[in-house]
Design a protein around this motif. Structure first.
Motif, PDB file in Angstrom:
ATOM      1  N   GLN A   1       0.867  -1.184   0.000  1.00 29.25           N
ATOM      2  CA  GLN A   1       0.000   0.000   0.000  1.00 29.25           C
ATOM      3  C   GLN A   1       0.899   1.228   0.000  1.00 29.25           C
TER       4      GLN A   1
ATOM      5  N   THR B   1      11.592  -6.120  10.148  1.00 33.36           N
ATOM      6  CA  THR B   1      10.389  -5.428  10.629  1.00 33.36           C
ATOM      7  C   THR B   1      10.370  -3.983  10.118  1.00 33.36           C
TER       8      THR B   1
ATOM      9  N   ALA C   1       9.303  -1.203   6.766  1.00 37.87           N
ATOM     10  CA  ALA C   1       8.005  -0.781   6.211  1.00 37.87           C
ATOM     11  C   ALA C   1       7.286  -1.913   5.470  1.00 37.87           C
ATOM     12  N   THR C   2       8.043  -2.798   4.824  1.00 32.96           N
ATOM     13  CA  THR C   2       7.420  -3.913   4.100  1.00 32.96           C
ATOM     14  C   THR C   2       6.785  -4.888   5.083  1.00 32.96           C
TER      15      THR C   2
ATOM     16  N   ARG D   1      15.138  -7.262  14.572  1.00 35.24           N
ATOM     17  CA  ARG D   1      16.405  -6.747  15.088  1.00 35.24           C
ATOM     18  C   ARG D   1      16.175  -5.359  15.692  1.00 35.24           C
ATOM     19  N   THR D   2      15.433  -4.518  14.955  1.00 36.38           N
ATOM     20  CA  THR D   2      15.104  -3.176  15.451  1.00 36.38           C
ATOM     21  C   THR D   2      13.629  -2.913  15.161  1.00 36.38           C
TER      22      THR D   2
ATOM     23  N   LYS E   1      14.847   6.294  11.089  1.00 38.85           N
ATOM     24  CA  LYS E   1      14.441   5.190  10.214  1.00 38.85           C
ATOM     25  C   LYS E   1      13.155   5.607   9.536  1.00 38.85           C
ATOM     26  N   ARG E   2      12.778   4.881   8.514  1.00 39.61           N
ATOM     27  CA  ARG E   2      11.570   5.196   7.761  1.00 39.61           C
ATOM     28  C   ARG E   2      10.359   5.123   8.694  1.00 39.61           C
TER      29      ARG E   2
ATOM     30  N   TYR F   1      19.557   2.125   6.584  1.00 36.04           N
ATOM     31  CA  TYR F   1      20.051   2.634   5.299  1.00 36.04           C
ATOM     32  C   TYR F   1      20.023   4.157   5.232  1.00 36.04           C
TER      33      TYR F   1
HETATM   34  P1  NDP Z   1      14.187  -2.204   5.343  1.00 34.70           P
HETATM   35  O1  NDP Z   1      15.583  -2.080   4.867  1.00 34.70           O
HETATM   36  O2  NDP Z   1      13.493  -1.012   5.837  1.00 34.70           O
HETATM   37  O3  NDP Z   1      14.075  -3.297   6.469  1.00 34.70           O
HETATM   38  C1  NDP Z   1      14.882  -4.451   6.504  1.00 34.70           C
HETATM   39  C2  NDP Z   1      14.627  -5.168   7.794  1.00 34.70           C
HETATM   40  O4  NDP Z   1      15.435  -6.347   7.876  1.00 34.70           O
HETATM   41  C3  NDP Z   1      14.984  -4.314   9.003  1.00 34.70           C
HETATM   42  O5  NDP Z   1      14.002  -4.473   9.972  1.00 34.70           O
HETATM   43  C4  NDP Z   1      16.315  -4.916   9.432  1.00 34.70           C
HETATM   44  O6  NDP Z   1      16.624  -4.685  10.779  1.00 34.70           O
HETATM   45  C5  NDP Z   1      16.038  -6.366   9.159  1.00 34.70           C
HETATM   46  N1  NDP Z   1      17.249  -7.190   9.186  1.00 34.70           N
HETATM   47  C6  NDP Z   1      18.348  -7.037   8.443  1.00 34.70           C
HETATM   48  N2  NDP Z   1      19.265  -7.956   8.772  1.00 34.70           N
HETATM   49  C7  NDP Z   1      18.732  -8.703   9.755  1.00 34.70           C
HETATM   50  C8  NDP Z   1      19.188  -9.806  10.504  1.00 34.70           C
HETATM   51  N3  NDP Z   1      20.417 -10.319  10.326  1.00 34.70           N
HETATM   52  N4  NDP Z   1      18.368 -10.345  11.434  1.00 34.70           N
HETATM   53  C9  NDP Z   1      17.131  -9.827  11.619  1.00 34.70           C
HETATM   54  N5  NDP Z   1      16.649  -8.782  10.952  1.00 34.70           N
HETATM   55  C10 NDP Z   1      17.445  -8.225  10.016  1.00 34.70           C
HETATM   56  O7  NDP Z   1      13.377  -2.902   4.135  1.00 34.70           O
HETATM   57  P2  NDP Z   1      11.826  -2.770   3.732  1.00 34.70           P
HETATM   58  O8  NDP Z   1      11.637  -3.635   2.548  1.00 34.70           O
HETATM   59  O9  NDP Z   1      10.963  -2.977   4.890  1.00 34.70           O
HETATM   60  O10 NDP Z   1      11.666  -1.265   3.324  1.00 34.70           O
HETATM   61  C11 NDP Z   1      12.599  -0.661   2.434  1.00 34.70           C
HETATM   62  C12 NDP Z   1      12.075   0.686   2.011  1.00 34.70           C
HETATM   63  O11 NDP Z   1      11.096   0.511   1.002  1.00 34.70           O
HETATM   64  C13 NDP Z   1      11.353   1.496   3.080  1.00 34.70           C
HETATM   65  O12 NDP Z   1      12.206   2.154   3.930  1.00 34.70           O
HETATM   66  C14 NDP Z   1      10.538   2.434   2.249  1.00 34.70           C
HETATM   67  O13 NDP Z   1      11.292   3.505   1.811  1.00 34.70           O
HETATM   68  C15 NDP Z   1      10.147   1.539   1.090  1.00 34.70           C
HETATM   69  N6  NDP Z   1       8.818   0.994   1.338  1.00 34.70           N
HETATM   70  C16 NDP Z   1       7.769   1.830   1.111  1.00 34.70           C
HETATM   71  C17 NDP Z   1       6.509   1.424   1.310  1.00 34.70           C
HETATM   72  C18 NDP Z   1       5.419   2.374   1.000  1.00 34.70           C
HETATM   73  O14 NDP Z   1       5.610   3.508   0.700  1.00 34.70           O
HETATM   74  N7  NDP Z   1       4.246   1.941   1.069  1.00 34.70           N
HETATM   75  C19 NDP Z   1       6.186   0.068   1.798  1.00 34.70           C
HETATM   76  C20 NDP Z   1       7.361  -0.740   1.998  1.00 34.70           C
HETATM   77  C21 NDP Z   1       8.618  -0.281   1.783  1.00 34.70           C
HETATM   78  P3  NDP Z   1      17.405  -3.334  11.227  1.00 34.70           P
HETATM   79  O15 NDP Z   1      16.369  -2.266  11.266  1.00 34.70           O
HETATM   80  O16 NDP Z   1      17.983  -3.672  12.528  1.00 34.70           O
HETATM   81  O17 NDP Z   1      18.449  -3.073  10.187  1.00 34.70           O
END
Ligand code: NDP
Length: 612
Positions: free
Chosen positions: A113, A250, A252-253, A273-274, A390-391, A559
């Motif tokens: 969404q 955990t 945005a996806t 993780r966070t 973070k986002r 990121y």
């Molecule tokens: P993210 O990069 O935001 O999240 C990746 C997740 O993986 C984080 O929670 C991260 O934890 C976790 N992770 C990474 N390595 C490990 C590990 N070794 N063990 C456990 N957890 C781990 O990816 P998303 O796909 O969620 O989102 C990417 C971007 O895409 C968003 O920021 C946004 O800009 C965009 N987006 C937009 C949407 C919209 O507009 N509707 C919807 C979805 C995404 P940690 O936080 O600790 O790194």
């Protein structure tokens, strides 16, 4: 919205929060930064297979077109549409997916969404006559809108899908670009545009044993409905009824798909993780009668400008969108405006911003306690960092998912998943056997541009774009690069840099490029290029500003701040126009409308006398 007269936060409470935030950051800092992730292409190519569209055989293309755009997402669609409006008939979009849509083509996970209100997020609504059905439209509607733009502006005619550019070379004598692809195409184009998007290369976490798992595994951007059942429209994923599923991540996806998984799986483990900060979404269906009252000529541009003004400290008196994004920035502005004259110093304003941030994050943490029944789980779901570290996420069902009996938060307190085995995952020293692992681990950011794009540009005299940018990005408006004639880049950096509504950057850029191309052709010229002096002058303007507003090294890694690793001197160029996004759009409108195209030089064919 906050009462601007509200008393400042207690200094002790602020100091305690600051200390807690740094403590949480320190738990997560790691020396390998971006290298903790695994490049899928090299190691796990099966994760990149397109689950949506079979690849159609076709003969290699070897012709010539006026304009080629690399990327069929919003950037390519809006630029293509504007070029067509300017009478440029042969526009070819080259896209690695099987259709238009970009991020919305790939990301069909349940619950996908838009996070920014549809009325400002979905481009060309007025031109297409589409009324978004919800304040925050779901993925299938946005994908259909992309296809609608493609149909209406006849962009399908010359498009090449499932096609990846492997080389892009300026031919000095022929004064055009030569484009080579992985499908054996080799054609020429007078102009090229590039809008490959910032988040299109999925990444996997570098967890030991990643390749050992014998069950089902996929990345959220390649959702496998054949395995899960259900569909992108939200039909129940009935095949998961007797399955144990793990989701890693955990962000945005995950926040959007966990509520659907929680309802479908026998057991769902959410490996965190966070935690994300998850604010109220308050989505609503669009009232068609209300829409008629706002959709008067010029309405979308008015909404765009109003949203951007509210987002970036403009003086808009009303807030048309009224959502979490505008609330965030209007609170900060209200705090700053409530400061006595003597305290309106840069430090005073930063302190007011911090107050507003603490207040907002306290509300978001309190919301977790209100919704999540189990106190330990609730504690684990609280985000301990400033809002823009973070986002920001918005969802009305995510937190409630953790009240489902089969859903378990595996909070690793910054450590992440320890290991993957043949049958499951290990975290906090505990083994969880599962049938399926879903990687919600995000996309490559901060890796080399040419690695993400899949090609480098070779410009005039054989210069590579990666060499031109060895010390940092250099452009005019984020679009034109000296030494790379007839090439246009469509993205926010070094332009408005408006992160809360990326499509606004893209539509303005698309319009500007179309007018620039029209002017070049009308003048009978063959080439357009930014001068070295204009590129340098623009960089000087950019560097006169306050610098990067997000990406602080005080933040918990992610990121936004290069995973907590000092990003090097080139990062200072990743900024926008110092006077703000709205001022930039006004400036750009004047720049493209006065017929001068200041800073660009136009050249004809070699024997033309009017070169230079
Ligand atoms: P993210 O990069 O935001 O999240 C990746 C997740 O993986 C984080 O929670 C991260 O934890 C976790 N992770 C990474 N390595 C490990 C590990 N070794 N063990 C456990 N957890 C781990 O990816 P998303 O796909 O969620 O989102 C990417 C971007 O895409 C968003 O920021 C946004 O800009 C965009 N987006 C937009 C949407 C919209 O507009 N509707 C919807 C979805 C995404 P940690 O936080 O600790 O790194």
């Amino acid at each position: 919205m906050a009462n601007p007269e509200q008393a400042r936060l207690d200094p002790n409470a602020k100091a305690a929060l600051r200390a807690k935030y740094l403590l949480e950051r320190d738990k997560r800092l790691r020396a390998d930064g971006n290298n903790q992730y695994v490049e899928i292409k090299q190691n796990f190519e099966q994760f990149l297979t397109d689950p949506h569209t079979p690849i159609a055989e076709r003969a290699p293309v070897t012709d010539h077109v006026t304009f080629t755009f690399i990327g069929g997402g919003f950037a390519g669609l809006v630029t293509g549409a504007r070029l067509k409006e300017q009478g440029i008939g042969d526009v070819r979009i080259v896209e690695k997916g099987g259709d238009f849509g970009g991020t919305w083509y790939w990301n069909r996970y349940p619950g996908a969404q838009c996070d920014t209100a549809s009325f400002v997020y979905m481009p060309l609504l007025e031109e297409t006559g589409h009324m978004p059905t919800e304040k925050y439209a779901h993925g299938p509607e946005i994908l259909a809108h992309c296809q609608r733009i493609g149909q209406q502006f006849k962009l399908y005619d010359q498009a090449l899908f499932h096609t990846e550019v492997t080389d892009l070379k300026w031919l000095d004598r022929a004064q055009c670009w030569q484009i080579t692809t992985q499908r054996g195409d080799c054609f020429t184009s007078q102009f090229v545009g590039m809008g490959t998007g910032p988040l299109h290369v999925p990444k996997l976490p570098g967890i030991p044993g990643l390749g050992d798992f014998k069950g089902k595994a996929f990345h959220t951007s390649r959702w496998d409905y054949q395995y899960t059942g259900g569909d992108a429209n939200g039909a129940p994923m009935t095949n998961l009824q007797n399955k144990r599923v793990a989701i890693i991540g955990t962000g945005a996806t995950s926040v959007q798909c966990v509520p659907h998984l929680a309802k479908s799986c026998e057991t769902l483990y959410v490996f965190q993780r966070t935690p994300s900060s998850v604010d109220v979404r308050n989505n609503q269906p669009t009232d068609a009668e209300w829409f008629k009252t706002i959709a008067t000529p010029g309405w979308q541009q008015r909404w765009l400008e109003n949203f951007t003004s509210n987002q970036t400290g403009g003086m808009a008196s009303e807030d048309l969108v009224m959502d979490g994004w505008t609330d965030l920035s209007r609170r900060i502005q209200a705090r700053i405006r409530s400061l006595p004259e003597t305290e309106r110093t840069p430090q005073g304003m930063m302190a007011a911003w911090e107050d507003s941030d603490y207040e907002k994050m306290n509300e978001i943490r309190a919301r977790v306690d209100e919704i999540v029944a189990d106190p330990k789980t609730a504690e684990g779901l609280k985000a301990w960092y400033r809002q823009l570290c973070k986002r920001p996420c918005f969802h009305d069902d995510y937190l409630d998912s953790f009240n489902e009996p089969g859903t378990h938060l595996i909070h690793t307190d910054g450590a992440g998943v320890e290991r993957i085995t043949e049958t499951g995952l290990v975290a906090n020293g505990v083994t969880y056997d599962v049938d399926c692992i879903i990687y919600a681990s995000g996309f490559e950011v901060g890796t080399e541009h040419k690695r993400r794009a899949g090609f480098d540009l070779t410009g005039r005299d054989g210069e590579k774009l990666s060499d031109h940018w060895a010390d940092g990005m250099k452009t005019l408006h984020g679009t034109h690069v000296h030494g790379f004639p007839n090439a246009f880049i469509v993205q926010p950096t070094q332009g408005a840099n408006l992160i809360s509504n990326v499509p606004h950057n893209l539509t303005e850029s698309g319009q500007t490029i179309a007018l620039t191309v029209r002017h070049t052709l009308d003048q009978g010229q063959q080439e357009v290029e930014v001068t070295e002096a204009a590129e340098a002058a623009w960089i000087e303007i950019l560097l006169s500003g306050p610098g990067r507003m997000i990406g602080s090294q005080d933040c918990t890694p992610g990121y936004y701040n290069n995973e907590g690793i000092e990003p090097g001197p080139g990062a200072k160029f990743h900024v926008g126009y110092p006077h703000g996004a709205l001022a930039y759009f006004e400036y750009l409108k004047k720049w493209r409308s006065d017929g001068q195209f200041n800073g660009l030089c136009f050249r004809g064919k070699p024997d033309d006398v009017n070169a230079g």
